[in-house]
Design a protein around this motif. Structure first.
Motif, PDB file in Angstrom:
ATOM      1  N   ASP A  28       0.826  -1.201   0.000  1.00 60.07           N
ATOM      2  CA  ASP A  28       0.000   0.000   0.000  1.00 60.07           C
ATOM      3  C   ASP A  28       0.862   1.253   0.000  1.00 60.07           C
ATOM      4  N   MET A  29       0.202   2.387  -0.230  1.00 59.13           N
ATOM      5  CA  MET A  29       0.911   3.654  -0.450  1.00 59.13           C
ATOM      6  C   MET A  29       1.760   4.089   0.731  1.00 59.13           C
ATOM      7  N   GLY A  30       1.385   3.649   1.919  1.00 54.61           N
ATOM      8  CA  GLY A  30       2.130   4.066   3.100  1.00 54.61           C
ATOM      9  C   GLY A  30       3.378   3.227   3.327  1.00 54.61           C
ATOM     10  N   MET A  31       3.572   2.250   2.480  1.00 49.10           N
ATOM     11  CA  MET A  31       4.654   1.304   2.696  1.00 49.10           C
ATOM     12  C   MET A  31       5.977   1.819   2.129  1.00 49.10           C
ATOM     13  N   ARG A  32       7.036   1.718   2.917  1.00 48.20           N
ATOM     14  CA  ARG A  32       8.356   2.139   2.457  1.00 48.20           C
ATOM     15  C   ARG A  32       9.273   0.955   2.256  1.00 48.20           C
ATOM     16  N   GLU A  33       8.915  -0.112   2.959  1.00 51.14           N
ATOM     17  CA  GLU A  33       9.729  -1.315   2.900  1.00 51.14           C
ATOM     18  C   GLU A  33       8.815  -2.517   3.014  1.00 51.14           C
ATOM     19  N   TYR A  34       9.191  -3.563   2.340  1.00 51.70           N
ATOM     20  CA  TYR A  34       8.413  -4.794   2.427  1.00 51.70           C
ATOM     21  C   TYR A  34       9.276  -5.860   3.104  1.00 51.70           C
ATOM     22  N   ASP A  35       8.771  -6.371   4.200  1.00 46.94           N
ATOM     23  CA  ASP A  35       9.500  -7.429   4.898  1.00 46.94           C
ATOM     24  C   ASP A  35       9.213  -8.751   4.206  1.00 46.94           C
ATOM     25  N   CYS A  36      10.205  -9.208   3.501  1.00 45.25           N
ATOM     26  CA  CYS A  36      10.029 -10.330   2.594  1.00 45.25           C
ATOM     27  C   CYS A  36      10.239 -11.667   3.297  1.00 45.25           C
ATOM     28  N   GLY A  39      13.670 -12.935   4.245  1.00 40.40           N
ATOM     29  CA  GLY A  39      14.372 -12.460   5.432  1.00 40.40           C
ATOM     30  C   GLY A  39      14.894 -11.043   5.296  1.00 40.40           C
ATOM     31  N   GLU A  40      14.890 -10.524   4.078  1.00 34.82           N
ATOM     32  CA  GLU A  40      15.379  -9.157   3.852  1.00 34.82           C
ATOM     33  C   GLU A  40      14.199  -8.188   3.796  1.00 34.82           C
ATOM     34  N   SER A  41      14.527  -6.897   3.952  1.00 33.48           N
ATOM     35  CA  SER A  41      13.542  -5.852   3.696  1.00 33.48           C
ATOM     36  C   SER A  41      13.844  -5.238   2.340  1.00 33.48           C
ATOM     37  N   HIS A  42      12.844  -5.120   1.521  1.00 32.16           N
ATOM     38  CA  HIS A  42      13.025  -4.530   0.192  1.00 32.16           C
ATOM     39  C   HIS A  42      12.335  -3.173   0.151  1.00 32.16           C
ATOM     40  N   ALA A  43      13.006  -2.193  -0.473  1.00 33.85           N
ATOM     41  CA  ALA A  43      12.397  -0.873  -0.600  1.00 33.85           C
ATOM     42  C   ALA A  43      11.198  -0.941  -1.537  1.00 33.85           C
ATOM     43  N   VAL A  44      10.148  -0.230  -1.160  1.00 29.73           N
ATOM     44  CA  VAL A  44       8.942  -0.149  -1.988  1.00 29.73           C
ATOM     45  C   VAL A  44       8.744   1.307  -2.390  1.00 29.73           C
ATOM     46  N   VAL A  45       8.610   1.544  -3.686  1.00 30.56           N
ATOM     47  CA  VAL A  45       8.378   2.903  -4.174  1.00 30.56           C
ATOM     48  C   VAL A  45       7.193   2.868  -5.130  1.00 30.56           C
ATOM     49  N   MET A  46       6.357   3.887  -5.036  1.00 32.41           N
ATOM     50  CA  MET A  46       5.220   3.980  -5.945  1.00 32.41           C
ATOM     51  C   MET A  46       5.238   5.312  -6.674  1.00 32.41           C
ATOM     52  N   ASP A  47       4.580   5.346  -7.828  1.00 34.96           N
ATOM     53  CA  ASP A  47       4.580   6.573  -8.632  1.00 34.96           C
ATOM     54  C   ASP A  47       3.956   7.744  -7.878  1.00 34.96           C
ATOM     55  N   VAL A  48       3.096   7.453  -6.908  1.00 34.38           N
ATOM     56  CA  VAL A  48       2.443   8.537  -6.160  1.00 34.38           C
ATOM     57  C   VAL A  48       3.355   9.137  -5.085  1.00 34.38           C
ATOM     58  N   HIS A  49       4.483   8.511  -4.834  1.00 29.23           N
ATOM     59  CA  HIS A  49       5.423   9.081  -3.867  1.00 29.23           C
ATOM     60  C   HIS A  49       6.158  10.247  -4.516  1.00 29.23           C
ATOM     61  N   PRO A  50       6.216  11.405  -3.831  1.00 25.46           N
ATOM     62  CA  PRO A  50       6.902  12.556  -4.427  1.00 25.46           C
ATOM     63  C   PRO A  50       8.418  12.351  -4.408  1.00 25.46           C
ATOM     64  N   PRO A  51       9.137  12.943  -5.382  1.00 26.42           N
ATOM     65  CA  PRO A  51      10.598  12.817  -5.398  1.00 26.42           C
ATOM     66  C   PRO A  51      11.247  13.430  -4.164  1.00 26.42           C
ATOM     67  N   SER A 116      15.319   0.255   1.954  1.00 26.23           N
ATOM     68  CA  SER A 116      14.967   1.622   1.567  1.00 26.23           C
ATOM     69  C   SER A 116      16.112   2.602   1.849  1.00 26.23           C
ATOM     70  N   ARG A 117      16.909   2.317   2.863  1.00 32.28           N
ATOM     71  CA  ARG A 117      18.072   3.156   3.154  1.00 32.28           C
ATOM     72  C   ARG A 117      19.083   3.099   1.992  1.00 32.28           C
ATOM     73  N   ARG A 118      19.371   1.896   1.542  1.00 29.30           N
ATOM     74  CA  ARG A 118      20.321   1.715   0.440  1.00 29.30           C
ATOM     75  C   ARG A 118      19.744   2.329  -0.845  1.00 29.30           C
ATOM     76  N   LEU A 119      18.454   2.129  -1.076  1.00 28.45           N
ATOM     77  CA  LEU A 119      17.834   2.716  -2.263  1.00 28.45           C
ATOM     78  C   LEU A 119      17.969   4.237  -2.225  1.00 28.45           C
ATOM     79  N   HIS A 120      17.761   4.799  -1.043  1.00 26.06           N
ATOM     80  CA  HIS A 120      17.861   6.251  -0.900  1.00 26.06           C
ATOM     81  C   HIS A 120      19.258   6.718  -1.328  1.00 26.06           C
ATOM     82  N   GLU A 121      20.273   6.010  -0.878  1.00 26.15           N
ATOM     83  CA  GLU A 121      21.642   6.370  -1.255  1.00 26.15           C
ATOM     84  C   GLU A 121      21.859   6.236  -2.760  1.00 26.15           C
ATOM     85  N   VAL A 122      21.352   5.144  -3.310  1.00 24.03           N
ATOM     86  CA  VAL A 122      21.473   4.909  -4.749  1.00 24.03           C
ATOM     87  C   VAL A 122      20.819   6.054  -5.524  1.00 24.03           C
TER      88      VAL A 122
END
Ligand SMILES: [Zn+2]
Length: 177
Positions: A28-36, A39-51, A116-122
């Motif tokens: 959902d839109m409020g999600m920043r990370e998905y606990d998979c 065992g890892e957390s994956h960053a979640v980004v949607m088009d509705v999230h502002p840059p 999401s932290r690593r994605l942010h850096e990327v």
């Protein structure tokens, strides 16, 4: 919620880089990370999230002024940022176009192998590269040296650390634009 999976239907499933999969209905839109399940957390980004989730508004404005988008009716935004991320890391990003399912509230979703932290850096690293490219094409030597001078003191992990601390990621400022 075990909804029946209909191939090609509304219950779209995203095959993640780690080998697991996730139903788009679980994101959902409020999600920043998905606990998979892996065992890892994956960053979640949607088009509705502002840059501005990644960089300050003033930088977003500069990007919009300097970077040409292929479709000039669409201003530079999260869609473009994630497009660049996918170009750089094709094996580590899964994406799904869910525009046909308006109930979800978003049209595009990306899930990356990294958190999401690593994605942010990327994202910040790639934005700096984009700006460097834009400045170098401006044929303005002064602008280029100013930019290079600014960037000498710019440390991506430090910036990301501070930006994430300053912004309450579940707060009122992180709503879709
Ligand atoms: Zn996983």
């Amino acid at each position: 919620m075990a909804e029946p999976r209909v191939p090609g239907g509304d219950g779209a499933t995203l095959d993640l880089p780690c080998g697991e999969s996730v139903a788009t209905g679980k994101l959902d839109m409020g999600m920043r990370e998905y606990d998979c399940d892996c065992g890892e957390s994956h960053a979640v980004v949607m088009d509705v999230h502002p840059p501005s989730r990644f960089v300050p508004e003033f930088l977003v404005d500069i990007l919009r002024e300097t970077i040409d988008t292929t479709d000039e009716n669409v201003e530079f935004g999260t869609l473009h940022i994630m497009g660049v991320v996918m170009e750089e890391f094709p094996e580590e990003v899964a994406s799904e176009d869910v525009a046909e399912n308006p109930d979800l509230g978003y049209a595009m979703v990306w899930v990356t192998d990294f958190n999401s932290r690593r994605l942010h850096e990327v994202v910040v690293e790639l934005i700096v590269e984009l700006m460097e490219h834009a400045v170098s094409h401006a044929e303005d030597d002064e602008a280029m040296s100013q930019f290079e001078a600014d960037m000498l003191n710019f440390d991506v992990p430090t910036f990301v650390e501070q930006y994430r601390k300053e912004r309450d990621f579940s707060g009122p400022h992180d709503r879709p634009a």
